[in-house]
Scaffold this active site. Structure first.
Site, PDB file in Angstrom:
ATOM      1  N   GLU A  11       5.890  -6.220 -20.513  1.00 21.71           N
ATOM      2  CA  GLU A  11       5.820  -6.799 -19.167  1.00 21.71           C
ATOM      3  C   GLU A  11       4.691  -6.188 -18.347  1.00 21.71           C
ATOM      4  O   GLU A  11       4.927  -5.628 -17.276  1.00 21.71           O
ATOM      5  CB  GLU A  11       7.154  -6.566 -18.445  1.00 21.71           C
ATOM      6  CG  GLU A  11       8.366  -7.101 -19.173  1.00 21.71           C
ATOM      7  CD  GLU A  11       9.670  -6.563 -18.598  1.00 21.71           C
ATOM      8  OE1 GLU A  11       9.644  -5.724 -17.681  1.00 21.71           O
ATOM      9  OE2 GLU A  11      10.736  -6.977 -19.095  1.00 21.71           O
ATOM     10  N   TYR A  56       1.281   3.917  -0.625  1.00 25.57           N
ATOM     11  CA  TYR A  56       1.366   4.874  -1.741  1.00 25.57           C
ATOM     12  C   TYR A  56       0.259   5.922  -1.697  1.00 25.57           C
ATOM     13  O   TYR A  56       0.030   6.601  -2.698  1.00 25.57           O
ATOM     14  CB  TYR A  56       1.241   4.153  -3.087  1.00 25.57           C
ATOM     15  CG  TYR A  56       2.044   2.896  -3.252  1.00 25.57           C
ATOM     16  CD1 TYR A  56       3.438   2.933  -3.307  1.00 25.57           C
ATOM     17  CD2 TYR A  56       1.414   1.668  -3.399  1.00 25.57           C
ATOM     18  CE1 TYR A  56       4.167   1.772  -3.483  1.00 25.57           C
ATOM     19  CE2 TYR A  56       2.143   0.504  -3.584  1.00 25.57           C
ATOM     20  CZ  TYR A  56       3.522   0.567  -3.625  1.00 25.57           C
ATOM     21  OH  TYR A  56       4.227  -0.581  -3.810  1.00 25.57           O
ATOM     22  N   CYS A  81      -2.918  -2.260  14.296  1.00 27.28           N
ATOM     23  CA  CYS A  81      -2.551  -1.203  15.236  1.00 27.28           C
ATOM     24  C   CYS A  81      -1.569  -0.223  14.620  1.00 27.28           C
ATOM     25  O   CYS A  81      -0.377  -0.187  14.981  1.00 27.28           O
ATOM     26  CB  CYS A  81      -1.976  -1.825  16.501  1.00 27.28           C
ATOM     27  SG  CYS A  81      -3.213  -2.816  17.315  1.00 27.28           S
ATOM     28  N   GLU A  82      -2.053   0.542  13.673  1.00 29.32           N
ATOM     29  CA  GLU A  82      -1.268   1.583  13.000  1.00 29.32           C
ATOM     30  C   GLU A  82      -2.266   2.634  12.534  1.00 29.32           C
ATOM     31  O   GLU A  82      -3.311   2.277  11.967  1.00 29.32           O
ATOM     32  CB  GLU A  82      -0.595   1.034  11.724  1.00 29.32           C
ATOM     33  CG  GLU A  82       0.416  -0.038  11.928  1.00 29.32           C
ATOM     34  CD  GLU A  82       1.857   0.458  11.859  1.00 29.32           C
ATOM     35  OE1 GLU A  82       2.082   1.657  11.650  1.00 29.32           O
ATOM     36  OE2 GLU A  82       2.735  -0.393  12.043  1.00 29.32           O
TER      37      GLU A  82
END
Ligand code: LLP
Length: 432
Positions: A292, A335, A362-363
């Site tokens: 997978e 991450y 806005c972060e």
């Protein structure tokens, strides 16, 4: 391998100058190389020839229908985790009979849909889910094909958010308990036991955890084979790719020493290494093998093109403010992941400056790189965020009411829009 390289001073994807795609469709823009995706698929397929196998592409990595179609046409099956993904696969020309349905929280509707379409297997993650699938299959008068997901409790050495094969993770059923759950499955009349499944995590850059997991599960499979007509063993995905030095062009000399060190520190897990590790023990087991992979097939095949909006010199730092944000590519924010950033116009000298590359959201977490040594760039210039083909667009959102970016697929010297840019009208279309 990937197909991004400089030619005559410009960054190309296959035979297409990326600047052309940005001019035509605007930025931020995801661009994928069909050649790279197919190359990765075929090389993995060829490396597994000693095994009876099926590569089930993990749709979650990149679910654009054009990419699903490429892989379906190449013969791939699909690893799906929702009814939505099954719908996409079928729309793209894939067949349900080559789909394995994973996930810890499948809904009644999703199970009914997958049963009606005839998926290859449900990868079941709990006793409660087993009973629910049995009940639904009974109400439809059919038998549901199932595999149990085993959690082999192996440390894949990856970021804690993408590790799935430890006993503390929510995924799978513990090795010490799974035989009892198979017995339960055998007692349920509308289930048909088909296989065993595992998946130990993502972005794994060392073959050892795969070998360890197979070795841990092999005795269980031997035992199960005596009792049930097992058909397959799905070893999951998780093969890592190179993020730090994916830029394998002839222009390596413009890397900084820091880049070079990062590159040698994370040696990639090659397809050959992976196959050499897993093929012998899997041959021994003797079942059909399902894989997978998501990231391996599409990760290095995509870039996110973004344009520099402003340069801002603050007291401590210089910021390169670009038009892509964490809503378009959330991996660095979520991450702390590294994406190589290269200018689309090839740098003419080795000048470097330390900058933060940030988006308009806005972060404070809205950055693509911090304290990165990059060639000096100008306002209006195009940058490519490399290795953004997996979990890039697929994880994009409308945060800050930013329309989703467009996507383009390159095939040789042709490029086509495979998803148009959202408009501001699209942002409110579903509200009522
Ligand atoms: N199979 C199962 C059951 C999975 O949960 C996953 C990924 C895969 C296969 C495919 O794994 P791959 O070959 O792509 O590593 N958003 C994260 C990655 C999350 C992976 C979730 N499961 C990232 O951007 O790094």
């Amino acid at each position: 391998m990937h197909s991004f390289h400089y030619r005559e001073g410009e960054l190309y994807c296959e035979e297409v100058a990326l600047r052309r795609a940005a001019d035509e469709f605007g930025t931020p823009l995801y661009v994928y190389s069909a050649g790279t995706i197919l190359d990765h698929y075929r090389r993995l397929d060829a490396a597994l020839v000693p095994l009876d196998h099926l590569i089930c592409y993990a749709v979650k990595a990149n679910s654009n229908g054009a990419i699903l179609k490429l892989l379906a046409d190449a013969g791939a099956g699909f690893d799906i985790v929702s009814g939505g993904e099954l719908f996409r696969v079928l729309k793209a020309g894939g067949t349900a009979a080559k789909c394995t349905f994973a996930g810890v929280g499948k809904s009644r509707e999703e199970i009914e849909y997958a049963l009606a379409e005839g998926v290859l297997s449900f990868n079941v993650e709990s006793e409660a889910e087993l009973e629910r699938i049995d009940r639904i299959a009974r109400s439809k008068g059919v038998k549901a094909p199932i595999a149990l997901r085993v959690n082999p409790d192996v440390d894949a050495g990856t970021h804690r958010y993408v590790s799935t094969g430890r006993s503390e993770n929510k995924f799978g059923i513990g090795l010490d308990h799974v035989a009892a759950v198979y017995e339960q499955a055998a007692r349920l009349p509308n289930l048909s036991i088909r296989g065993v499944q595992m998946h130990i995590g993502s972005q794994i850059t060392d073959a050892a955890p795969f070998a360890e997991a197979i070795a841990k599960v092999a005795p269980l499979i031997e035992e199960l084979k005596q009792r049930y007509p097992l058909e397959f063993f799905s070893v999951g995905g998780g093969i890592g790719i190179v993020y730090e030095s994916s830029f394998a062009s002839g222009s390596r000399d413009w890397w900084t020493e820091k880049d070079r060190v990062a590159a040698t520190m994370t040696l990639p897990l090659t397809i050959a290494d992976y196959a050499a590790t897993i093929v012998p023990p899997l041959r021994e087991i003797g079942l059909r093998v399902l894989l997978e992979p998501g990231r391996l097939l599409v990760g290095n095949a995509g870039v996110l093109l973004t344009r520099v909006r402003y340069l801002k010199q603050a007291a401590q730092k210089k910021f390169v403010i670009v038009d892509a944000g964490m809503n378009d590519l959330i991996r660095p924010a979520l991450y702390q992941s590294y994406h190589e950033i290269v200018p689309v116009r090839e740098p003419s000298d080795k000048a470097r400056e330390s900058v933060d590359v940030v988006g308009p959201v806005c972060e404070s977490g809205d950055f693509f790189a911090q304290d990165r040594e990059l060639p000096p760039v100008n306002e209006g210039e195009l940058l490519a965020l490399m290795s953004a083909g997996a979990y890039g667009f697929a994880m994009a959102s409308n945060y800050n009411s930013r329309p989703l970016p467009a996507e383009v697929l390159v095939q040789g010297d042709r490029f086509s829009l495979i998803r148009q840019r959202q408009t501001t009208e699209d942002l409110i279309r579903d509200e009522c």
